[in-house]
Design a protein around this motif. Structure first.
Motif, PDB file in Angstrom:
ATOM      1  N   ARG A 148      31.653  17.992  -7.354  1.00  0.00           N
ATOM      2  CA  ARG A 148      31.638  16.791  -7.699  1.00  0.00           C
ATOM      3  C   ARG A 148      31.031  15.776  -6.286  1.00  0.00           C
ATOM      4  O   ARG A 148      30.308  15.085  -6.259  1.00  0.00           O
ATOM      5  CB  ARG A 148      32.762  16.025  -8.002  1.00  0.00           C
ATOM      6  CG  ARG A 148      32.876  14.778  -8.403  1.00  0.00           C
ATOM      7  CD  ARG A 148      34.162  14.187  -9.140  1.00  0.00           C
ATOM      8  NE  ARG A 148      33.822  13.389 -10.356  1.00  0.00           N
ATOM      9  CZ  ARG A 148      34.313  13.245 -11.466  1.00  0.00           C
ATOM     10  NH1 ARG A 148      35.488  13.773 -11.528  1.00  0.00           N
ATOM     11  NH2 ARG A 148      33.712  12.298 -12.187  1.00  0.00           N
ATOM     12  N   LYS A 149      31.708  16.300  -5.147  1.00  0.00           N
ATOM     13  CA  LYS A 149      31.536  15.789  -3.997  1.00  0.00           C
ATOM     14  C   LYS A 149      29.825  15.820  -3.563  1.00  0.00           C
ATOM     15  O   LYS A 149      29.424  15.014  -3.066  1.00  0.00           O
ATOM     16  CB  LYS A 149      32.371  16.377  -2.792  1.00  0.00           C
ATOM     17  CG  LYS A 149      33.671  15.650  -2.741  1.00  0.00           C
ATOM     18  CD  LYS A 149      34.467  16.277  -1.572  1.00  0.00           C
ATOM     19  CE  LYS A 149      35.781  15.862  -1.459  1.00  0.00           C
ATOM     20  NZ  LYS A 149      36.688  16.452  -0.488  1.00  0.00           N
ATOM     21  N   TRP A 150      29.508  17.183  -3.594  1.00  0.00           N
ATOM     22  CA  TRP A 150      28.028  17.516  -3.392  1.00  0.00           C
ATOM     23  C   TRP A 150      27.233  16.788  -4.361  1.00  0.00           C
ATOM     24  O   TRP A 150      26.081  16.095  -3.712  1.00  0.00           O
ATOM     25  CB  TRP A 150      27.873  19.148  -3.766  1.00  0.00           C
ATOM     26  CG  TRP A 150      26.471  19.300  -3.799  1.00  0.00           C
ATOM     27  CD1 TRP A 150      25.705  19.979  -2.565  1.00  0.00           C
ATOM     28  CD2 TRP A 150      25.443  19.359  -4.735  1.00  0.00           C
ATOM     29  NE1 TRP A 150      24.465  20.151  -2.826  1.00  0.00           N
ATOM     30  CE2 TRP A 150      24.328  19.979  -4.223  1.00  0.00           C
ATOM     31  CE3 TRP A 150      25.464  18.976  -5.947  1.00  0.00           C
ATOM     32  CZ2 TRP A 150      22.958  19.934  -4.995  1.00  0.00           C
ATOM     33  CZ3 TRP A 150      24.179  19.156  -6.625  1.00  0.00           C
ATOM     34  CH2 TRP A 150      23.173  19.618  -6.207  1.00  0.00           C
ATOM     35  N   ALA A 151      27.320  16.503  -5.711  1.00  0.00           N
ATOM     36  CA  ALA A 151      26.402  15.627  -6.445  1.00  0.00           C
ATOM     37  C   ALA A 151      26.676  14.296  -6.047  1.00  0.00           C
ATOM     38  O   ALA A 151      25.441  13.487  -6.195  1.00  0.00           O
ATOM     39  CB  ALA A 151      26.854  15.918  -7.793  1.00  0.00           C
ATOM     40  N   ASP A 152      27.835  13.755  -5.883  1.00  0.00           N
ATOM     41  CA  ASP A 152      27.918  12.201  -5.575  1.00  0.00           C
ATOM     42  C   ASP A 152      27.282  11.967  -4.384  1.00  0.00           C
ATOM     43  O   ASP A 152      26.668  11.026  -4.125  1.00  0.00           O
ATOM     44  CB  ASP A 152      29.402  11.892  -5.570  1.00  0.00           C
ATOM     45  CG  ASP A 152      30.082  12.073  -6.947  1.00  0.00           C
ATOM     46  OD1 ASP A 152      29.381  11.983  -7.912  1.00  0.00           O
ATOM     47  OD2 ASP A 152      31.301  11.887  -6.916  1.00  0.00           O
ATOM     48  N   ASN A 153      27.274  12.680  -3.287  1.00  0.00           N
ATOM     49  CA  ASN A 153      26.776  12.647  -2.003  1.00  0.00           C
ATOM     50  C   ASN A 153      24.909  12.561  -2.022  1.00  0.00           C
ATOM     51  O   ASN A 153      24.488  11.943  -1.552  1.00  0.00           O
ATOM     52  CB  ASN A 153      27.088  13.761  -0.760  1.00  0.00           C
ATOM     53  CG  ASN A 153      28.280  13.527  -0.431  1.00  0.00           C
ATOM     54  OD1 ASN A 153      29.112  12.532  -0.465  1.00  0.00           O
ATOM     55  ND2 ASN A 153      29.099  14.647   0.134  1.00  0.00           N
ATOM     56  N   ARG A 154      24.486  13.326  -2.996  1.00  0.00           N
ATOM     57  CA  ARG A 154      23.112  13.475  -3.148  1.00  0.00           C
ATOM     58  C   ARG A 154      22.688  12.250  -3.945  1.00  0.00           C
ATOM     59  O   ARG A 154      21.595  11.633  -3.972  1.00  0.00           O
ATOM     60  CB  ARG A 154      22.661  14.590  -3.860  1.00  0.00           C
ATOM     61  CG  ARG A 154      22.556  15.808  -3.205  1.00  0.00           C
ATOM     62  CD  ARG A 154      22.095  17.043  -3.855  1.00  0.00           C
ATOM     63  NE  ARG A 154      21.581  18.046  -3.061  1.00  0.00           N
ATOM     64  CZ  ARG A 154      20.437  18.469  -2.622  1.00  0.00           C
ATOM     65  NH1 ARG A 154      19.536  17.667  -3.244  1.00  0.00           N
ATOM     66  NH2 ARG A 154      20.053  19.167  -1.816  1.00  0.00           N
TER      67      ARG A 154
END
Length: 182
Positions: A148-154
């Motif tokens: 979730r963090k990976w996608a939100d950061n992108r």
């Protein structure tokens, strides 16, 4: 020890609701067979003969490539706590992409995820339970926040760019359908 059912029972639906992980199995007519673990809040029982799961962006997109060629799928749940049980769902699946007209109504079944990639709707043809006596005990410590963090950061645009880079072909070089071609 195994029992077969034409559809999910209330007991099956209750069991599914208590699980934190499920496994998806697919295969094209040739090449690698894929088995993927899935977690987070990404699975829904639509009714006793249909389930849906939200596929989140990951390093590969094998399931989508296989379904374009061969729309069979098996989903497996197994109990890691007190009562041993394995529950398998067999059937044929339909892919819904964010570009499809059904996406807005179907994605509402799930929490909002920046990395939402596809929804797979599985029409059940067979439900099977088996003992699960050899499945070990495990305790859930918690969900990993990493994806979730990976996608939100992108951001959504960055996720879609990642699809172009990493999700258009399977390990066998098969198209995944993630990018609409004209």
């Amino acid at each position: 020890m195994a029992e077969k059912f034409k559809a999910l029972t209330e007991k099956h639906i209750g069991f599914i609701g208590n699980q934190h992980i499920f496994f998806v199995g697919t295969a094209a007519s040739e090449g690698f067979v894929n088995v993927s673990p899935k977690g987070m809040d990404s699975f829904r029982v639509v009714n006793n003969s249909k389930v849906a799961w939200l596929n989140l962006t990951g390093s590969g997109n094998e399931t989508a490539a296989h379904i374009l060629e061969n729309n069979r799928m098996t989903i497996m749940f197994c109990s890691f706590d007190k009562q041993p049980l394995i529950l398998r769902l067999y059937g044929h699946v339909k892919i819904i992409h964010p570009r499809d007209k059904d996406w807005p109504s179907q994605v509402k079944l799930f929490p909002e995820y920046t990395g939402a990639r596809q929804i797979f709707e599985l029409n059940l043809e067979l439900v099977q339970t088996s003992c699960g006596y050899a499945v070990p005990f495990y305790e859930l410590v918690g969900e990993r926040p990493t994806l979730r963090k990976w996608a939100d950061n992108r951001g959504r645009k960055g996720v879609e760019e990642y699809w172009q880079e990493k999700n258009t072909k399977s390990l066998d070089g098969k198209d995944t359908g993630i990018i609409e071609t004209v």
